[in-house]
Design an enzyme around this catalytic site. Sequence first.
Site, short mmCIF file in Angstrom:
data_model
loop_
_atom_site.label_atom_id
_atom_site.label_comp_id
_atom_site.label_asym_id
_atom_site.label_seq_id
_atom_site.Cartn_x
_atom_site.Cartn_y
_atom_site.Cartn_z
N ASN A 1 0.88 -1.10 -0.01
CA ASN A 1 0.00 -0.01 0.08
C ASN A 1 0.80 1.43 -0.20
OD1 ASN A 1 -1.91 2.02 0.33
ND2 ASN A 1 -2.22 1.42 2.49
N HIS B 1 -9.42 0.56 5.28
CA HIS B 1 -7.95 0.86 5.85
C HIS B 1 -8.10 1.84 7.05
CE1 HIS B 1 -3.81 2.19 6.47
NE2 HIS B 1 -3.48 1.17 5.96
N GLU C 1 -4.78 -5.03 10.99
CA GLU C 1 -3.95 -4.08 11.27
C GLU C 1 -4.22 -3.20 12.32
OE1 GLU C 1 -4.35 -1.01 8.15
OE2 GLU C 1 -6.28 -0.61 8.55
N GLY D 1 5.03 1.68 4.35
CA GLY D 1 6.42 2.34 4.17
C GLY D 1 7.40 1.53 3.68
#
Length: 252
Positions: free
Chosen positions: A8, A95, A167, A234
Amino acid sequence: MKILIAANWKMNKNRLEAKDMIEKLMSMPEGIPPQRDIVLFPPFLAIDTIKEKLKNSTIVIGAQNFYPAPSGAFTGEISLEMLKDVGCSWVLIGHSERRHIIGELPTLIEQKTKLALSYGFSIILCIGETAQEREAGLVNSVLEQQLRTSLTDIPSKAISQLVIAYEPVWAIGTGKVASQQDIITAHTLIRKILHNMIGNTSQNIRILYGGSVNSENASSILELDNVNGLLVGGASLQAESFMKIIHAGFSE
């Protein structure tokens, strides 16, 4: 089932930067192993550029967002028809940044989930608790509520299109990673809830972990029970680190 590694990119990389990153990734001698499924979620404007570079690759392209309507007066939004037109076959839904920064409500996430599945898209449905919910002992109830709100009454034929990503919100982009026991507990719970909702076919649903995943911790996370892949933020923005994650967890 194959391990799924999803990248992502969020709101990072213009078209030239995306092109350069993909060219570097595809030129690396390690290559993409057949033991892995890879999905990239770039910004909308980079999708066409990346799709062209990946036409001879097993890597597939997804979109980070869409609006649950075929067309119409929805300023600033993208439809599933538009995404199909540029070659997207996956979408990311729920998300934590869309839930907690953009303010997407459970009803919208449910609408997006059901529409995307009906259009034949594969989806990664993200769920997870905030730090406050964890401290209050609400992890189990939060995860169950998010799953049941989004997945109630989905057709059995759509199960193969579904991936869940756990997550924990407090671990997204913070450098904090859930402990191995936290991950095992959450993924085992998710697997149990899915079984209660869907039955034995739920065993075919992959459950990913996302939350400050990097090339140093990827292998140890993939070794855990009920972890079937990773949702990477990241660390997917650089070819070297992302390739290490792609190859994490097995020896060729």
